[in-house]
Design a protein around this motif. Structure first.
Motif, PDB file in Angstrom:
ATOM      1  N   PHE A 174       0.864  -1.248   0.048  1.00 58.70           N
ATOM      2  CA  PHE A 174      -0.104   0.126  -0.048  1.00 58.70           C
ATOM      3  C   PHE A 174       0.962   1.111  -0.223  1.00 58.70           C
ATOM      4  N   LEU A 175       1.957   1.145   0.893  1.00 56.99           N
ATOM      5  CA  LEU A 175       2.927   2.297   0.915  1.00 56.99           C
ATOM      6  C   LEU A 175       3.555   2.653  -0.488  1.00 56.99           C
ATOM      7  N   LEU A 176       3.958   1.486  -1.190  1.00 55.13           N
ATOM      8  CA  LEU A 176       4.643   1.514  -2.278  1.00 55.13           C
ATOM      9  C   LEU A 176       3.839   2.134  -3.324  1.00 55.13           C
ATOM     10  N   GLN A 177       2.471   1.500  -3.385  1.00 54.92           N
ATOM     11  CA  GLN A 177       1.584   1.976  -4.297  1.00 54.92           C
ATOM     12  C   GLN A 177       1.040   3.595  -4.221  1.00 54.92           C
ATOM     13  N   ARG A 178       1.274   4.138  -2.994  1.00 54.66           N
ATOM     14  CA  ARG A 178       1.251   5.418  -2.530  1.00 54.66           C
ATOM     15  C   ARG A 178       2.448   6.066  -3.168  1.00 54.66           C
ATOM     16  N   ALA A 179       3.538   5.746  -3.247  1.00 60.23           N
ATOM     17  CA  ALA A 179       4.655   5.894  -3.349  1.00 60.23           C
ATOM     18  C   ALA A 179       4.716   6.240  -5.124  1.00 60.23           C
ATOM     19  N   TYR A 180       4.138   5.277  -5.852  1.00 62.16           N
ATOM     20  CA  TYR A 180       4.156   5.322  -7.293  1.00 62.16           C
ATOM     21  C   TYR A 180       3.051   6.209  -7.669  1.00 62.16           C
ATOM     22  N   TYR A 181       1.994   6.426  -6.935  1.00 62.98           N
ATOM     23  CA  TYR A 181       0.968   7.555  -7.106  1.00 62.98           C
ATOM     24  C   TYR A 181       1.586   8.909  -6.938  1.00 62.98           C
ATOM     25  N   SER A 182       2.322   8.973  -6.019  1.00 59.47           N
ATOM     26  CA  SER A 182       3.080  10.569  -5.896  1.00 59.47           C
ATOM     27  C   SER A 182       3.918  10.718  -7.017  1.00 59.47           C
ATOM     28  N   LEU A 183       4.805   9.834  -7.528  1.00 60.94           N
ATOM     29  CA  LEU A 183       5.319   9.957  -8.727  1.00 60.94           C
ATOM     30  C   LEU A 183       4.678  10.386  -9.830  1.00 60.94           C
ATOM     31  N   GLU A 184       3.417   9.689 -10.123  1.00 60.71           N
ATOM     32  CA  GLU A 184       2.673   9.980 -11.280  1.00 60.71           C
ATOM     33  C   GLU A 184       2.223  11.512 -11.231  1.00 60.71           C
ATOM     34  N   VAL A 185       1.851  12.188  -9.966  1.00 64.54           N
ATOM     35  CA  VAL A 185       1.474  13.280  -9.884  1.00 64.54           C
ATOM     36  C   VAL A 185       2.646  14.608  -9.447  1.00 64.54           C
ATOM     37  N   GLY A 186       3.817  13.918  -9.625  1.00 64.30           N
ATOM     38  CA  GLY A 186       5.155  14.767  -9.638  1.00 64.30           C
ATOM     39  C   GLY A 186       5.635  15.207  -8.281  1.00 64.30           C
ATOM     40  N   ASP A 187       5.393  14.574  -7.310  1.00 64.31           N
ATOM     41  CA  ASP A 187       5.567  14.630  -5.984  1.00 64.31           C
ATOM     42  C   ASP A 187       6.554  13.894  -5.745  1.00 64.31           C
ATOM     43  N   SER A 188       7.847  13.839  -6.177  1.00 63.37           N
ATOM     44  CA  SER A 188       8.968  12.861  -6.205  1.00 63.37           C
ATOM     45  C   SER A 188       9.310  12.728  -4.557  1.00 63.37           C
ATOM     46  N   GLU A 189       9.583  13.880  -3.876  1.00 63.93           N
ATOM     47  CA  GLU A 189      10.010  14.001  -2.535  1.00 63.93           C
ATOM     48  C   GLU A 189       9.240  13.169  -1.699  1.00 63.93           C
ATOM     49  N   ARG A 190       7.793  13.169  -2.035  1.00 57.45           N
ATOM     50  CA  ARG A 190       6.829  12.256  -0.879  1.00 57.45           C
ATOM     51  C   ARG A 190       7.049  11.013  -1.372  1.00 57.45           C
ATOM     52  N   ALA A 191       7.210  10.509  -2.704  1.00 66.03           N
ATOM     53  CA  ALA A 191       7.515   9.202  -3.353  1.00 66.03           C
ATOM     54  C   ALA A 191       8.684   8.599  -2.559  1.00 66.03           C
ATOM     55  N   SER A 192       9.685   9.356  -2.804  1.00 65.56           N
ATOM     56  CA  SER A 192      10.961   8.828  -1.956  1.00 65.56           C
ATOM     57  C   SER A 192      10.594   8.472  -0.466  1.00 65.56           C
ATOM     58  N   LYS A 193       9.895   9.320   0.350  1.00 66.58           N
ATOM     59  CA  LYS A 193       9.748   8.983   1.505  1.00 66.58           C
ATOM     60  C   LYS A 193       8.700   7.740   1.885  1.00 66.58           C
ATOM     61  N   LEU A 194       7.696   7.819   1.204  1.00 63.08           N
ATOM     62  CA  LEU A 194       6.900   6.515   1.033  1.00 63.08           C
ATOM     63  C   LEU A 194       7.619   5.304   0.792  1.00 63.08           C
ATOM     64  N   ALA A 195       8.619   5.335   0.089  1.00 60.78           N
ATOM     65  CA  ALA A 195       9.291   4.313  -0.496  1.00 60.78           C
ATOM     66  C   ALA A 195      10.199   3.710   0.568  1.00 60.78           C
ATOM     67  N   ASP A 196      10.911   4.555   1.222  1.00 62.48           N
ATOM     68  CA  ASP A 196      11.788   4.504   2.230  1.00 62.48           C
ATOM     69  C   ASP A 196      10.807   3.694   3.478  1.00 62.48           C
ATOM     70  N   GLU A 197       9.653   4.107   3.731  1.00 61.22           N
ATOM     71  CA  GLU A 197       8.755   3.511   4.745  1.00 61.22           C
ATOM     72  C   GLU A 197       8.400   2.109   4.428  1.00 61.22           C
ATOM     73  N   ALA A 198       8.315   1.862   3.036  1.00 65.21           N
ATOM     74  CA  ALA A 198       7.938   0.571   2.517  1.00 65.21           C
ATOM     75  C   ALA A 198       9.128  -0.396   2.381  1.00 65.21           C
ATOM     76  N   GLY A 199      10.266   0.047   2.686  1.00 66.00           N
ATOM     77  CA  GLY A 199      11.386  -0.567   2.489  1.00 66.00           C
ATOM     78  C   GLY A 199      11.934  -0.839   1.161  1.00 66.00           C
ATOM     79  N   VAL A 200      11.575  -0.248   0.114  1.00 63.64           N
ATOM     80  CA  VAL A 200      11.967  -0.327  -1.183  1.00 63.64           C
ATOM     81  C   VAL A 200      12.043   0.940  -1.883  1.00 63.64           C
ATOM     82  N   ARG A 201      12.646   1.052  -3.159  1.00 62.88           N
ATOM     83  CA  ARG A 201      12.492   2.301  -4.118  1.00 62.88           C
ATOM     84  C   ARG A 201      11.440   2.029  -5.477  1.00 62.88           C
TER      85      ARG A 201
END
Length: 202
Positions: A174-201
Motif C-alpha cells: 500500500f505504501l509502495l502504491q502511494r509512492a508510485y501515485y506520488s511519482l505520477e502526480v509529480g511529487d518525487s519527494e513524497r514518493a521517496s519518503k513513502l518508498a523508504d517507509e515501505a523498505g523499497v525504491r
C-alpha cells in the motif's frame, strides 16, 4: 466433503500454495455435477493451479464457467488477526469461492492486457470480502498502469479504510502504491519518503 476451516490469506504466492494444498487434499467425486455443492471448490482449486502455472487463459475459462452457476449465501468471520475464515465443503462458502475467482479472473485479464475487464472483476469483490484488500491493491496497480491518477487516488482512499485488515506485506505494498501515485502526480519527494517507509525504491 469434510468441513475444513481455511484461513483466506491470498497475499503471497506461498499463501496461495498453502490454500491450494488444503483444497487439493480434499477428495472430489468422479464426474462431479455442476449442481453439486462441491463443484465451486473444484473449479477454484483448478483456477488456483492454473494461476500458479501462469496459464491466464485457463484461469479465465474456469472462472467464467462458474459465474453462471446458482448463487448461494455465504458467511465468514474474522479471527483475532482480522483475517476471515471460510469453510471448505460447505454450500454456504460459495460466495467466497466466487469472490476468489473474481480476483483470479481479474489478475488473469490484467496479465493478458485486458485492463478494463480486469478492473471489472476487481471491482466485483465486495468490501466485506476477505479478498477486498487484495482486490483494491490489484485495482490500484491497474489504474497506475493506465496512468489514471484520479482513479488511483480514489482507490487509495478506499484502501486507507482497510488498513486494519492488511498484513504487514500488504501495508508495505500500500505504501509502495502511494509512492508510485506520488511519482505520477509529480511529487518525487513524497514518493521517496513513502518508498523508504515501505523498505523499497519505486
Amino acid at each position: 466433503l469434510c468441513a475444513t476451516p481455511v484461513s483466506a490469506d491470498y497475499s503471497t504466492p506461498e499463501a496461495v500454495r498453502k490454500l491450494f494444498n488444503s483444497v487439493e487434499q480434499s477428495k472430489f467425486p468422479e464426474g462431479l455435477s455442476k449442481k453439486h455443492p462441491d463443484y465451486p471448490i473444484l473449479i477454484a482449486a483448478k483456477a488456483m493451479r492454473a494461476d500458479l502455472e501462469g496459464d491466464s487463459k485457463a484461469v479465465v475459462n474456469l472462472a467464467e464457467s462458474l459465474f453462471v452457476q446458482q448463487k448461494f449465501d455465504g458467511t465468514s468471520k474474522s479471527d483475532s488477526g482480522g483475517m476471515a475464515n471460510f469453510v471448505i465443503g460447505n454450500v454456504g462458502s460459495f460466495s467466497l469461492w466466487r469472490e476468489l475467482l473474481y480476483l483470479e479472473a481479474g489478475r488473469a485479464y490484467y496479465r493478458m492486457g485486458q485492463n478494463d475487464r480486469a478492473m471489472s472483476f476487481f471491482r466485483a469483490v465486495p468490501d466485506a470480502s476477505p479478498f477486498a484488500v487484495l482486490a483494491h491493491l490489484e485495482l490500484g496497480w491497474t489504474h497506475l498502469k493506465l496512468r489514471d491518477a484520479a482513479s488511483a487516488n480514489e482507490n487509495l482512499g478506499k484502501l486507507s479504510a482497510l488498513t486494519d485488515h492488511m498484513t504487514e506485506q500488504q501495508k508495505n505494498e500500500f505504501l509502495l502504491q502511494r509512492a508510485y501515485y506520488s511519482l505520477e502526480v509529480g511529487d518525487s519527494e513524497r514518493a521517496s519518503k513513502l518508498a523508504d517507509e515501505a523498505g523499497v525504491r519505486p
